[in-house]
Design an enzyme around this catalytic site. Structure first.
Site, PDB file in Angstrom:
ATOM      1  CD  GLU A 254      10.192  -8.376  -0.653  1.00  0.00           C
ATOM      2  OE1 GLU A 254      10.245  -8.515  -1.886  1.00  0.00           O
ATOM      3  OE2 GLU A 254      10.414  -7.286  -0.087  1.00  0.00           O
ATOM      4  CB  THR A 298      11.380  -6.078  -5.386  1.00  0.00           C
ATOM      5  OG1 THR A 298      10.914  -6.143  -4.058  1.00  0.00           O
ATOM      6  CG2 THR A 298      11.652  -7.474  -5.898  1.00  0.00           C
ATOM      7  CG  HIS A 413       6.705  -6.802   1.142  1.00  0.00           C
ATOM      8  ND1 HIS A 413       6.110  -5.664   1.645  1.00  0.00           N
ATOM      9  CD2 HIS A 413       7.345  -6.444   0.008  1.00  0.00           C
ATOM     10  CE1 HIS A 413       6.393  -4.656   0.833  1.00  0.00           C
ATOM     11  NE2 HIS A 413       7.142  -5.090  -0.166  1.00  0.00           N
ATOM     12  CG  HIS A 473      14.539  -4.280  -0.605  1.00  0.00           C
ATOM     13  ND1 HIS A 473      13.695  -4.328   0.470  1.00  0.00           N
ATOM     14  CD2 HIS A 473      13.816  -4.740  -1.665  1.00  0.00           C
ATOM     15  CE1 HIS A 473      12.519  -4.774   0.093  1.00  0.00           C
ATOM     16  NE2 HIS A 473      12.553  -5.043  -1.209  1.00  0.00           N
TER      17      HIS A 473
END
Ligand code: GP9
Ligand code: MN
Length: 650
Positions: A254, A298, A413, A473
């Site tokens: 993540e 995601t 995150h 990302h």
């Protein structure tokens, strides 16, 4: 005795208030909607109002009392049915209804049976507003003066209802930025814009994609197929089938960007375990690998990885096109005897995964309900990565082998919060709390990968697996450029922004012994062909935009979702051409030959998604199916389980 006379719009007022309160009570009693703060509770409370004001308000245009009352009652019945259908559905599926679910043939059988199972006679209470309104119509005596609403008042009424709507949307946007453009979760939509508006929105999204789908036909695919076929890269014979038959474990790291790898922050190593892997004899590490996601974050990375198609330029394809035909990696590996699954300790409706995974032919989705989250094991967005890894490996031990399973991590995150005891390094010292904390959560994620490897070894699953890991990302958006400049010690030009789109990509093959750093330039669109070939599965007939990173023929050309691109020698960003070595601006003509092809790739991919074009393609033999009639015929034949005869391209 004179009966009490009520003001002329009493029925309307009663209807709005009763349905409104009923809806709120049902939210609280029949669904488990997570509320984190008072503002969210307030939004939940007011969210039915804008729609109810509007839809009941239309009764003001009716002349006769009778017609007006009938209309109000009809709306009460319809809205009660919608709400109740969701309640019954939720009892079984813990999710809200979305149109495709009603039309997916596979679901339909289950749905009917499940719905019947979850209906009780006491459910009549869900229609309480219909009962109250009927009684009101019957027994309340309205003042005998005309019920015609004067035009001015009507206007004021609708201005008020519009104002309520904007107030609601404003609060929702403050609470959940980009809610409608990214539309990430049904629960969040219901929570923020209300059940009724959610359905309107759902109908809009679904009909938009259905309209595009209806207009499409297979002929559009011919040109695309020609383009794709001419760009296919031959597998590298040394790598093809190297991990055939092994379990495939794909880990989504993540928000992990490549700048964290082999780097430190104020003298502290950020990702020690991953750093070691970059030099490990069983690992191939790709430092020049880019993410290509758009608004679907995601889920876009999952889409790229499974299909080797680009995600959409607007919205999340997981939401807008979850009913399409795809030829996913899961489907192909499934055909090769693999059990396929995704493990993620989050609600299944997030990113519409529960729906999309069916279209991607993923056999099993182990969502939050498959995890036990003990005291202190959740932070930030949910379950912490370390216990997540531990329990995921326990799941793996029970999966039928060979399996292909994907693990989606969560702790690293935004906004990157971490409990004190999990902080292994200090915060950074910029003026961006986000960037400062990011290093700590990235460090934690790194530790969880170590735990994954240890657990796999303990369970005896390690040797016979291949572990693929990729960053999904960015974690640090451009809003934090000033802080990033401080960390990197250089100015962030559009060239540097493109560099920051690098995410790590690892392929770890226990026992391989020839691990190395592979400088090949690639992107997430390349994951599917690379992995499929490694697993010994041909992709010659597949419609995919990526190429095998190990292939001699792999083209070093990475297109970002917004049209920027990277080639071996250039970076094209912010309408400027840069030299990839020096980062210096160079003459536009150097990039020109690639501008059009980059655009074409994105366009082709977009039309495949919008037209649901893969339904016109049989990837088993590379044949095109040109008309709806032929498609119907094929579907029928498939259903009858007979040999599939495909009509060749004319
Ligand atoms: C949510 C997780 C994070 O389930 O995948 O989503 P993101 O916000 O990164 O797209
Ligand atoms: Mn993510």
């Amino acid at each position: 005795m004179m009966k009490k006379e009520w003001p002329r719009h009493s029925i309307l007022a009663i209807a709005i208030i009763v349905t409104w309160l009923k809806t709120y009570i049902i939210y609280k009693t029949s669904f488990s909607i997570t509320i984190d703060n008072a503002l969210q509770e307030f939004i939940l409370f007011i969210n039915p109002l804008s729609w109810l004001l509007f839809v009941y308000g239309i009764s003001l245009f009716f002349k006769s009392d009778k017609a007006k009352n009938r209309y109000i009652l009809a709306i009460a019945v319809i809205s009660s049915i919608v709400l109740y259908a969701n309640v019954a559905f939720y009892r079984f599926f813990s999710d809200f209804i979305t149109l495709p679910v009603l039309f997916q043939k596979d679901n339909f059988g289950d749905l009917g049976a499940s719905a019947a199972e979850s209906v009780y006679w006491t459910d009549i209470a869900y229609f309480i507003d219909v009962i109250v309104i009927s009684l009101a119509i019957k027994f309340i005596k309205i003042k005998s003066e005309s019920t015609a609403f004067r035009k001015g008042q009507r206007k004021a009424y609708f201005i008020l209802s519009t104002a309520v709507m904007f107030f609601n949307l404003g609060l929702a946007e403050a609470e959940r930025p980009q809610l409608l453009t990214r539309s990430f979760d049904r629960e969040m939509l219901v929570k923020n814009i209300g059940m009724y508006n959610y359905h309107i929105y759902d109908v809009y999204i679904q009909s938009k994609s259905q309209a595009q789908r209806a207009l499409a036909d297979g002929s559009q695919l011919v040109e695309i197929n020609n383009y794709v076929s001419s760009n296919q890269s031959e597998p590298n014979p040394e790598m093809f089938g190297l991990t055939e038959g092994r379990n495939l474990i794909v880990v989504t790291l993540e928000s992990l960007q490549s700048f964290t790898i082999n780097n430190d922050m104020n003298g502290e190593t950020i990702t020690p375990f991953l750093n070691d892997l970059t030099e490990d004899e069983d690992t191939i590490y790709f430092p020049n690998f880019y993410h290509q996601t758009g608004l679907g974050k995601t889920s876009d990375s999952e889409f790229l990885l499974e299909n080797s198609l680009y995600p959409l330029s607007g919205g999340a394809v997981f939401f807008t096109h979850s009913g399409n035909s795809y030829n996913s990696m899961a489907e192909s590996l499934g055909k090769n005897g693999y059990h396929t699954s995704v493990q993620h300790a989050n609600t299944k409706s997030f990113w519409n995964r529960d729906m999309m995974y069916e279209s991607l032919n993923i056999d099993e989705f182990l969502d939050i309900d498959s995890y036990e989250i003990g005291e202190g094991e959740a932070v930030n967005w949910g379950m912490k990565d370390i216990p997540f890894m531990e329990q995921s490996v326990e799941h793996m031990a029970k999966l039928p082998e060979p399996f292909y399973t994907r693990l989606l991590t969560l702790t690293n995150h935004h906004p990157f919060y971490l409990d004190e005891e999990d902080k292994m390094i200090d915060e950074f010292d910029s003026n961006s709390g986000t960037l400062n904390r990011y290093f700590q959560t990235a460090r934690y994620l790194d530790e969880s990968v170590k735990v994954l490897f240890d657990e796999l070894k303990q369970q005896g699953l390690y040797e016979n697996s291949v572990i693929v890991m990729y960053g999904d990302h960015y974690g640090i958006s451009e809003n934090h450029n000033a802080a990033m400049e401080q960390y990197l010690g250089k100015e962030i030009t559009p060239f540097e922004t493109a560099q920051l789109q690098k995410v790590p990509f690892f392929i770890h093959i226990p026992g391989y012994g020839e691990g190395h750093v592979d400088e090949e330039i690639g992107g997430q669109v390349d994951i599917r062909p690379t992995i499929m070939h490694l697993m010994g599965v041909e992709t010659k007939e597949d419609i995919q935009f990526g190429g095998d990173l190990f292939s001699e023929e792999h083209e070093e050309f990475v297109v970002f979702r917004d049209g920027r691109f990277i080639t071996k020698d250039h970076v094209y960003a912010g309408n400027t051409c840069y030299d990839s070595e020096t980062g210096e601006e160079i003459d536009q003509t150097a990039c020109e030959p690639y501008i059009e092809p980059a655009f074409t790739e994105l366009e082709y991919s977009e039309s495949i998604i919008n037209g649901d074009l893969l339904r016109f393609y049989d990837e088993d033999n590379g044949q095109m199916i040109l008309s709806e009639k032929e498609l119907d015929k094929l579907e029928k034949e498939q259903q009858e389980n007979e040999a599939i005869e495909v009509v060749p391209q004319q």
